[in-house]
Design a protein around this motif. Sequence first.
Motif, PDB file in Angstrom:
ATOM      1  N   LYS A 190      -3.801 -43.222  12.905  1.00  0.00           N
ATOM      2  CA  LYS A 190      -3.333 -44.546  13.123  1.00  0.00           C
ATOM      3  C   LYS A 190      -1.907 -44.620  13.187  1.00  0.00           C
ATOM      4  CE  LYS A 190      -7.694 -47.159  11.871  1.00  0.00           C
ATOM      5  NZ  LYS A 190      -8.187 -48.102  11.011  1.00  0.00           N
ATOM      6  N   SER A 191      -1.484 -43.664  12.466  1.00  0.00           N
ATOM      7  CA  SER A 191       0.158 -43.854  12.148  1.00  0.00           C
ATOM      8  C   SER A 191       0.898 -42.465  12.748  1.00  0.00           C
ATOM      9  CB  SER A 191       0.354 -44.118  10.658  1.00  0.00           C
ATOM     10  OG  SER A 191       1.526 -44.064  10.399  1.00  0.00           O
ATOM     11  N   THR A 230      10.211 -50.200  24.096  1.00  0.00           N
ATOM     12  CA  THR A 230       9.264 -49.308  23.999  1.00  0.00           C
ATOM     13  C   THR A 230       9.645 -48.234  25.176  1.00  0.00           C
ATOM     14  OG1 THR A 230       8.020 -50.174  26.039  1.00  0.00           O
ATOM     15  CG2 THR A 230       7.226 -51.225  23.834  1.00  0.00           C
ATOM     16  N   ASP A 254      -0.135 -45.196  19.105  1.00  0.00           N
ATOM     17  CA  ASP A 254      -0.765 -45.661  17.512  1.00  0.00           C
ATOM     18  C   ASP A 254      -0.698 -47.008  17.436  1.00  0.00           C
ATOM     19  OD1 ASP A 254       1.786 -46.428  16.681  1.00  0.00           O
ATOM     20  OD2 ASP A 254       2.101 -44.862  15.273  1.00  0.00           O
ATOM     21  N   GLU A 255      -1.229 -47.195  16.303  1.00  0.00           N
ATOM     22  CA  GLU A 255      -1.478 -48.645  16.074  1.00  0.00           C
ATOM     23  C   GLU A 255      -0.198 -49.628  15.933  1.00  0.00           C
ATOM     24  OE1 GLU A 255      -3.573 -49.073  12.126  1.00  0.00           O
ATOM     25  OE2 GLU A 255      -1.873 -48.432  10.989  1.00  0.00           O
ATOM     26  N   SER A 256       0.815 -48.923  15.715  1.00  0.00           N
ATOM     27  CA  SER A 256       2.193 -49.814  15.729  1.00  0.00           C
ATOM     28  C   SER A 256       2.687 -49.780  17.037  1.00  0.00           C
ATOM     29  CB  SER A 256       3.179 -48.999  14.887  1.00  0.00           C
ATOM     30  OG  SER A 256       3.666 -47.705  15.333  1.00  0.00           O
TER      31      SER A 256
END
Length: 377
Positions: A190-191, A230, A254-256
């Motif tokens: 996730k990170s 981004t 990822d989740e961020s």
Amino acid sequence: MIILFYITLFLVTVVVLFYIFGYAYLFSGISKTYLRGKSSANIDDGKLFTSNIIHTAKPVLWDEHPDYNKKDLPKNIVDDLIRSNTASFLVIKDGKLLHEQYWNGYNELSKTNSFSMAKAVTVMLFGKALEEGKIKNIDNNFSEFYDEFKSKPFGRDLTLKHLAQMESGLNWDENYKNPFLPNARAYYGKSLIKATFSRPFKEKPGERFEYQSGSTQLLGFAVKKAVNQTLASYLSEKFWIPLGMEQNADWSVDESGMEKTYCCIHSNSRDFAKLGQLFLDDGKVGNEQILNLDFIEQMRTPTKKSDEIYGMGLWINHDNPIKHYYFLGLQGQYIIMIPEHKMVIVRTGSYNNLPKTDRGRPDQVKFLVNETVKLFA
């Protein structure tokens, strides 16, 4: 009932231990591979991950060469492509689409995973940020962007150029098979911060070449911080739109929302070919210079520490009589530039256990270069 109880207890214990020791990402990996009949990451897994869109604006179709698809590929090339589970094979000659062929249900609109071809794209974004003054110098220290690296052993010495040239000294085992090693954590976790910033250094940066996905991911963090947007949107503005890409692409995050800059741009083969054509055209689209030529030369100039096989994001073969350089992704994703013949070759597919005995480079690349030039030169 007692047996069922102990089996349940065992499974619960395993799950808890996986979470405690930081291996919870394995459950994501299993759900995206084995539970879908796959043994590893694959070129069609983009839809299983969250992504940022790389927008295009005014699509420009390839001009077709007068001899477009008039020659059949010879048996030795076809056999090699079929044996290696090829999805697409394209040849661009003199800036025009000369040959285009697809297998296994793929077509000109199919988006497939770039895998590590994205490393060269990340280096391109680094070059653009340098050109625009958002990054002051190619030798800027990574710790200027992330202060915590000043206190890491060897972290203070790490520069952005070290990351682009794969000379970071990072302790990162580039192994795609072992699910407990960093690549799997970065891919399924996730990170990306946790996956990369937690890795120590094993030696002083700049001492040795070692190809590592973690290096390009760190470079991506620095570039994103510098451009303050981004990376998908920066790629869209600086390259995807100016190149007239035919489709929007997707970049896994990822989740961020951080892009996986070592991999995972999902696009079609015609648009991948435009990235190759940009290098053949020395960074120009028409009369517009969209990537600085000096930086392009640095990307495609082999380094001494790599034993002359790698530049910045690009693999290089000057040993072969027909010199070439290329973007390279897992399972045989290639964008190959052959300057002498003004040719770009794109091959995508699922070549598991891809042989790399040409001084660490895939055997198939040299074969495709030599045989394709023989056919179309």
